[in-house]
Design an enzyme around this catalytic site. Sequence first.
Site, PDB file in Angstrom:
ATOM      1  N   LYS A   1       0.860  -1.194   0.000  1.00 59.56           N
ATOM      2  CA  LYS A   1       0.000   0.000   0.000  1.00 59.56           C
ATOM      3  C   LYS A   1       0.889   1.235   0.000  1.00 59.56           C
ATOM      4  CE  LYS A   1      -3.986   2.003   2.493  1.00 59.56           C
ATOM      5  NZ  LYS A   1      -4.991   1.802   3.563  1.00 59.56           N
TER       6      LYS A   1
ATOM      7  N   SER B   1      -9.947   2.235   2.397  1.00 62.07           N
ATOM      8  CA  SER B   1      -8.951   2.914   1.595  1.00 62.07           C
ATOM      9  C   SER B   1      -7.967   1.974   0.905  1.00 62.07           C
ATOM     10  CB  SER B   1      -8.175   3.890   2.480  1.00 62.07           C
ATOM     11  OG  SER B   1      -7.427   3.196   3.458  1.00 62.07           O
TER      12      SER B   1
ATOM     13  N   SER C   1     -10.548   0.012   6.636  1.00 60.04           N
ATOM     14  CA  SER C   1      -9.912   0.086   5.313  1.00 60.04           C
ATOM     15  C   SER C   1      -9.276  -1.188   4.787  1.00 60.04           C
ATOM     16  CB  SER C   1      -8.859   1.187   5.303  1.00 60.04           C
ATOM     17  OG  SER C   1      -9.481   2.402   5.047  1.00 60.04           O
TER      18      SER C   1
HETATM   19  N1  GLN Z   1     -13.638   4.782   5.755  1.00 60.75           N
HETATM   20  C1  GLN Z   1     -12.999   5.178   6.957  1.00 60.75           C
HETATM   21  C2  GLN Z   1     -12.548   6.623   6.836  1.00 60.75           C
HETATM   22  O1  GLN Z   1     -12.785   7.199   5.845  1.00 60.75           O
HETATM   23  C3  GLN Z   1     -11.857   4.267   7.280  1.00 60.75           C
HETATM   24  C4  GLN Z   1     -10.595   4.574   6.590  1.00 60.75           C
HETATM   25  C5  GLN Z   1      -9.468   3.716   7.043  1.00 60.75           C
HETATM   26  O2  GLN Z   1      -9.655   2.699   7.705  1.00 60.75           O
HETATM   27  N2  GLN Z   1      -8.265   4.140   6.687  1.00 60.75           N
HETATM   28  O3  GLN Z   1     -11.975   7.163   7.708  1.00 60.75           O
END
Ligand code: GLN
Length: 488
Positions: free
Chosen positions: A76, A153, A177
């Site tokens: 990532k 994400s 995410s």
């Molecule tokens: N969807 C969540 C957010 O927008 C989680 C994102 C994440 O886990 N990095 O914060």
Amino acid sequence: MIDLTITEALKKLKSGEISATELARAHLDRIEKYNPELNAYITVTAERAMADAHAADERIKHGTAQILDGIPIAMKDLFATRGIRTTAASHILENFVPEYESTVSQKFIDAGTVLLGKANLDEFAMGTFSKTSYFGAPINPWQIERRLTAGGSSGGSTSAVASGMAMGATGTDTGGSIRFPCSITGLVGMKPTYGLCSRWGCVAFASSLDTPGPIARTVDDVALLLSVMAGHDTKDSTSADIKLNIETPLQPILNNGKRLRVGIIKEFSDVKISDDMKDLFEKRIADLKSAGAEIIEVSIPNILDALAAYYIIAPAEASSNLARYDGMRYGLRVEGADLLDTYKKTRAAGFGDEVKRRMIIGTAVLSSESYEVYFMQAARVRRLIADAFNHAFDQCDLIVCPAGAGTAMPLDSDMTPLEYYALDLFTVAMNLAGIPAASVPCGMASNNLPLGMQVVGKQFDDVRVLQLAKHIEQFANLDNRPTKIMGK
Ligand code: GLN
């Protein structure tokens, strides 16, 4: 070759049936063919991959192979990689080339993996569809013509692994995410116990929630990746000095003498989910029962407030973490009339809308007039949720729940920020509590898209989480081979 699981590939590499070079080549070919369309990678490191593969073949030949020698992976693009640009999918870091290696990516190097490239994500990991990426959203390889989200994400990681452009990948999970993207791409993903995998060298979003973790096509592969990623790190002050014994293949946990108590969360039963999700979740519960598990209803009274608490705490921490991007030391710099003007111009140009929204929310909830009513309240809710989980784990060994409400949605879905935030309902509580949770496929919905469910455990019970996930994987028996999903 791209259909092999990591476990299968390791056997073939060891026996000499395939070489690491061939395996890397097959994946790079696949990337060349599909990445222009799927946009799973921000940066492809083809030369590095071939060099890694060559070195792996040498070690295998000389009998000095490491645990993941020759396995091609995607990283990532939130993990700093020495000499390879690390963007966090943001314009502000578009040309940032770190001089250091994150602890997690270093562990993969030490384990002998082959780095294929840096996977796409939401900007600074803020989002649910990977649409906030400065580099455009990755696409879900399932029903590719429909241009569905691969989730966020860690959507570049899931797009790459599901499409056969990597055998495994790293993700990070601050509020879901890893788990949400895995649930809609037919993959397995694990948010380990907070502190099990080092955050050092991982671009910070919300430090008390950020959790690096693995993504792959099977539970055993995820366990294998986790065994490499986990470990105490003195460079991360929140890293846990605990060593888990993660052995693969994972051993069965049902019907092995002791009756496993599996909890389902009472408060989640009123949450609206798709008929398919409901149906598959019930089927898997029935399977667990037939396999000898005792199903117990547990209560986490404040769990439906987790979203509100998360969307205060995460932005608050983000606003502080992102203050460092000021155009002075690294990253984008837009020259202004004076120092303040340079800050303003740099940050205005460098960050996307969602990141700005989070910083504004975060700054607001930390202001002296809001701190007590928002931030402190959220911190209290967090404590209550963590305590309730602890209490629930006195009554049951593990908990299962959906990973999301339904299947992958089209990328061009028109939703408000609050509607996006609401998609995290099933995942954020585990981050607030710091406990391990895996997402594992639970079956196919009637629209022929995969769905996932979660297995949740108490702190440092990561291995049992994976053991139960493996049973569910077997019950669901979902075919997630890349060539099955996409054709040759
Ligand atoms: N969807 C969540 C957010 O927008 C989680 C994102 C994440 O886990 N990095 O914060």
